[in-house]
Design an enzyme around this catalytic site. Sequence first.
Site, PDB file in Angstrom:
ATOM      1  N   THR A  12       0.860  -1.190   0.000  1.00  0.00           N
ATOM      2  CA  THR A  12       0.000   0.000   0.000  1.00  0.00           C
ATOM      3  C   THR A  12       0.895   1.239   0.000  1.00  0.00           C
ATOM      4  O   THR A  12       2.010   1.225   0.525  1.00  0.00           O
ATOM      5  CB  THR A  12      -0.955   0.020   1.205  1.00  0.00           C
ATOM      6  OG1 THR A  12      -0.200   0.167   2.407  1.00  0.00           O
ATOM      7  CG2 THR A  12      -1.796  -1.250   1.271  1.00  0.00           C
ATOM      8  N   GLY A  14       2.152   2.186  -2.655  1.00  0.00           N
ATOM      9  CA  GLY A  14       3.215   1.662  -3.520  1.00  0.00           C
ATOM     10  C   GLY A  14       3.552   2.560  -4.698  1.00  0.00           C
ATOM     11  O   GLY A  14       4.459   2.255  -5.469  1.00  0.00           O
ATOM     12  N   SER A  16       4.743   5.641  -4.628  1.00  0.00           N
ATOM     13  CA  SER A  16       5.782   6.658  -4.405  1.00  0.00           C
ATOM     14  C   SER A  16       6.682   6.264  -3.243  1.00  0.00           C
ATOM     15  O   SER A  16       6.390   5.306  -2.507  1.00  0.00           O
ATOM     16  CB  SER A  16       5.136   8.021  -4.107  1.00  0.00           C
ATOM     17  OG  SER A  16       4.389   7.955  -2.909  1.00  0.00           O
ATOM     18  N   GLY A  17       7.768   7.017  -3.088  1.00  0.00           N
ATOM     19  CA  GLY A  17       8.631   6.948  -1.909  1.00  0.00           C
ATOM     20  C   GLY A  17       9.055   5.541  -1.507  1.00  0.00           C
ATOM     21  O   GLY A  17       9.545   4.747  -2.326  1.00  0.00           O
ATOM     22  N   ILE A  18       8.873   5.253  -0.241  1.00  0.00           N
ATOM     23  CA  ILE A  18       9.304   3.970   0.337  1.00  0.00           C
ATOM     24  C   ILE A  18       8.557   2.805  -0.309  1.00  0.00           C
ATOM     25  O   ILE A  18       9.139   1.746  -0.573  1.00  0.00           O
ATOM     26  CB  ILE A  18       9.083   4.005   1.860  1.00  0.00           C
ATOM     27  CG1 ILE A  18      10.072   4.992   2.503  1.00  0.00           C
ATOM     28  CG2 ILE A  18       9.194   2.621   2.473  1.00  0.00           C
ATOM     29  CD1 ILE A  18       9.751   5.350   3.956  1.00  0.00           C
ATOM     30  N   GLY A  19       7.280   2.987  -0.571  1.00  0.00           N
ATOM     31  CA  GLY A  19       6.485   1.906  -1.186  1.00  0.00           C
ATOM     32  C   GLY A  19       6.993   1.562  -2.567  1.00  0.00           C
ATOM     33  O   GLY A  19       7.156   0.377  -2.904  1.00  0.00           O
ATOM     34  N   TYR A 152       0.056  12.265  14.549  1.00  0.00           N
ATOM     35  CA  TYR A 152       0.771  11.353  13.643  1.00  0.00           C
ATOM     36  C   TYR A 152       1.579  10.326  14.440  1.00  0.00           C
ATOM     37  O   TYR A 152       1.529   9.120  14.176  1.00  0.00           O
ATOM     38  CB  TYR A 152       1.683  12.171  12.731  1.00  0.00           C
ATOM     39  CG  TYR A 152       2.600  11.363  11.843  1.00  0.00           C
ATOM     40  CD1 TYR A 152       2.136  10.804  10.657  1.00  0.00           C
ATOM     41  CD2 TYR A 152       3.936  11.159  12.189  1.00  0.00           C
ATOM     42  CE1 TYR A 152       2.985  10.067   9.837  1.00  0.00           C
ATOM     43  CE2 TYR A 152       4.792  10.426  11.379  1.00  0.00           C
ATOM     44  CZ  TYR A 152       4.312   9.885  10.204  1.00  0.00           C
ATOM     45  OH  TYR A 152       5.158   9.151   9.405  1.00  0.00           O
TER      46      TYR A 152
HETATM   47  N1  LIG Z   1       9.817   9.713   4.721  1.00  0.00           N
HETATM   48  C1  LIG Z   1      10.061   9.659   6.026  1.00  0.00           C
HETATM   49  O1  LIG Z   1      10.965  10.348   6.544  1.00  0.00           O
HETATM   50  C2  LIG Z   1       9.250   8.736   6.899  1.00  0.00           C
HETATM   51  C3  LIG Z   1       9.640   8.616   8.240  1.00  0.00           C
HETATM   52  C4  LIG Z   1       8.934   7.757   9.062  1.00  0.00           C
HETATM   53  C5  LIG Z   1       7.871   7.020   8.558  1.00  0.00           C
HETATM   54  N2  LIG Z   1       7.492   7.181   7.247  1.00  0.00           N
HETATM   55  C6  LIG Z   1       6.352   6.387   6.787  1.00  0.00           C
HETATM   56  O2  LIG Z   1       6.685   5.734   5.578  1.00  0.00           O
HETATM   57  C7  LIG Z   1       5.493   5.466   4.846  1.00  0.00           C
HETATM   58  C8  LIG Z   1       5.702   5.845   3.383  1.00  0.00           C
HETATM   59  O3  LIG Z   1       5.827   7.266   3.294  1.00  0.00           O
HETATM   60  P1  LIG Z   1       6.837   7.982   2.287  1.00  0.00           P
HETATM   61  O4  LIG Z   1       7.824   8.700   3.108  1.00  0.00           O
HETATM   62  O5  LIG Z   1       7.288   7.015   1.254  1.00  0.00           O
HETATM   63  O6  LIG Z   1       5.902   9.119   1.674  1.00  0.00           O
HETATM   64  P2  LIG Z   1       5.072   9.239   0.327  1.00  0.00           P
HETATM   65  O7  LIG Z   1       5.959   9.126  -0.861  1.00  0.00           O
HETATM   66  O8  LIG Z   1       4.261  10.469   0.489  1.00  0.00           O
HETATM   67  O9  LIG Z   1       4.155   7.936   0.364  1.00  0.00           O
HETATM   68  C9  LIG Z   1       2.944   7.833   1.030  1.00  0.00           C
HETATM   69  C10 LIG Z   1       2.047   6.964   0.157  1.00  0.00           C
HETATM   70  O10 LIG Z   1       0.855   6.643   0.883  1.00  0.00           O
HETATM   71  C11 LIG Z   1      -0.232   6.734  -0.010  1.00  0.00           C
HETATM   72  N3  LIG Z   1      -1.435   7.007   0.759  1.00  0.00           N
HETATM   73  C12 LIG Z   1      -1.662   8.036   1.610  1.00  0.00           C
HETATM   74  N4  LIG Z   1      -2.903   7.965   2.115  1.00  0.00           N
HETATM   75  C13 LIG Z   1      -3.468   6.851   1.577  1.00  0.00           C
HETATM   76  C14 LIG Z   1      -4.726   6.226   1.699  1.00  0.00           C
HETATM   77  N5  LIG Z   1      -5.695   6.724   2.506  1.00  0.00           N
HETATM   78  N6  LIG Z   1      -4.972   5.105   0.993  1.00  0.00           N
HETATM   79  C15 LIG Z   1      -4.016   4.589   0.177  1.00  0.00           C
HETATM   80  N7  LIG Z   1      -2.811   5.120   0.016  1.00  0.00           N
HETATM   81  C16 LIG Z   1      -2.536   6.251   0.708  1.00  0.00           C
HETATM   82  C17 LIG Z   1       0.128   7.860  -0.995  1.00  0.00           C
HETATM   83  O11 LIG Z   1      -0.488   7.673  -2.248  1.00  0.00           O
HETATM   84  P3  LIG Z   1      -1.862   8.428  -2.678  1.00  0.00           P
HETATM   85  O12 LIG Z   1      -1.739   9.854  -2.239  1.00  0.00           O
HETATM   86  O13 LIG Z   1      -1.924   8.221  -4.144  1.00  0.00           O
HETATM   87  O14 LIG Z   1      -2.954   7.696  -1.967  1.00  0.00           O
HETATM   88  C18 LIG Z   1       1.635   7.673  -1.132  1.00  0.00           C
HETATM   89  O15 LIG Z   1       1.950   6.821  -2.226  1.00  0.00           O
HETATM   90  C19 LIG Z   1       4.383   6.227   5.544  1.00  0.00           C
HETATM   91  O16 LIG Z   1       3.605   5.339   6.332  1.00  0.00           O
HETATM   92  C20 LIG Z   1       5.136   7.200   6.431  1.00  0.00           C
HETATM   93  O17 LIG Z   1       4.384   7.573   7.563  1.00  0.00           O
HETATM   94  C21 LIG Z   1       8.173   8.013   6.408  1.00  0.00           C
END
Ligand SMILES: NC(=O)c1ccc[n+]([C@@H]2O[C@H](COP(=O)([O-])OP(=O)(O)OC[C@H]3O[C@@H](n4cnc5c(N)ncnc54)[C@H](OP(=O)(O)O)[C@@H]3O)[C@@H](O)[C@H]2O)c1
Length: 250
Positions: A12, A14, A16-19, A152
Amino acid sequence: MPEFTGKTVLITGGGSGIGLATARRVIAGAGQVVLAGRNADRLAMAAKDLDAGGRVLTVPTDVSRPDQLDDLAARVRDRFGSLQGVVANAGEGLNAATADVTEDDFDRIVGTNFKGVFFTVQRSLPLLTEGAGVVLVSSWLAHRGMATGSLYAATKAAVANLAQTLAPDLAQRGVRVNTVTPGHIRTEMFDAMTGNDQVREFFRSQVPLGRLGDPADIADAVAYLLSPASAYVSGQELVVDGGLVRSVPA
Ligand SMILES: NC(=O)c1ccc[n+]([C@@H]2O[C@H](COP(=O)([O-])OP(=O)(O)OC[C@H]3O[C@@H](n4cnc5c(N)ncnc54)[C@H](OP(=O)(O)O)[C@@H]3O)[C@@H](O)[C@H]2O)c1
């Protein structure tokens, strides 16, 4: 043999970013991925980027909606039959003082980050085969208080706690559950939550290893927890943060 041969992993968030980095990692290991997220265009671009033909299925899904997770599970069953991995990675950030958090914020952030994770796993259960791995994505903020992170951070602490209980629950099916906890990882969410380069530089300066993380750093940890290399690891939290949570920079 590449570690994901014959395996299908649902990711999920998937698109962007980490996904997306995790999807790239599974594809590189000869596996198949299902990418779920709300924005269909973003998913289509991710599939194009992965360039793996029929090994990628995209399903527009809002994880806060269990009815949509049921549709997602049906699509996965039709296309691949079963799942050998689930990465509950979709998340939404919120940088706001507690006094400014609205009820809508609460419902949205809890809806995606906690309800979404819970039901992503629950609705995937019928598809998970013996030996499958589930990885939940938490955050360093579950370990360190930040003034504008109350809502958060609490959702991310809930996620880590959930893995602890899901592990013995799903062990009966031969399924392992673990949490990966990222530190500061350079993604869209990180850029949005930090706002400008000065703040990003401050965050970087707090990391003992001296650099921000790359999404691939997290993808490698997720891949380990999905693979047979971690066959005896369940209910654990793997913190991937360059040393941020447990130490102070020199
Ligand atoms: N980057 C960091 O520094 C960091 C640090 C700690 C934890 N994290 C965690 O890592 C995970 C991935 O985040 P990321 O950093 O890779 O950021 P990201 O690129 O913004 O990815 C977040 C993804 O979640 C999806 N998303 C958000 N709400 C959603 C929903 N209701 N249903 C389905 N998809 C949803 C978004 O796609 P859509 O908008 O298309 O739905 C997006 O692809 C998150 O859980 C975040 O909290 C990140």
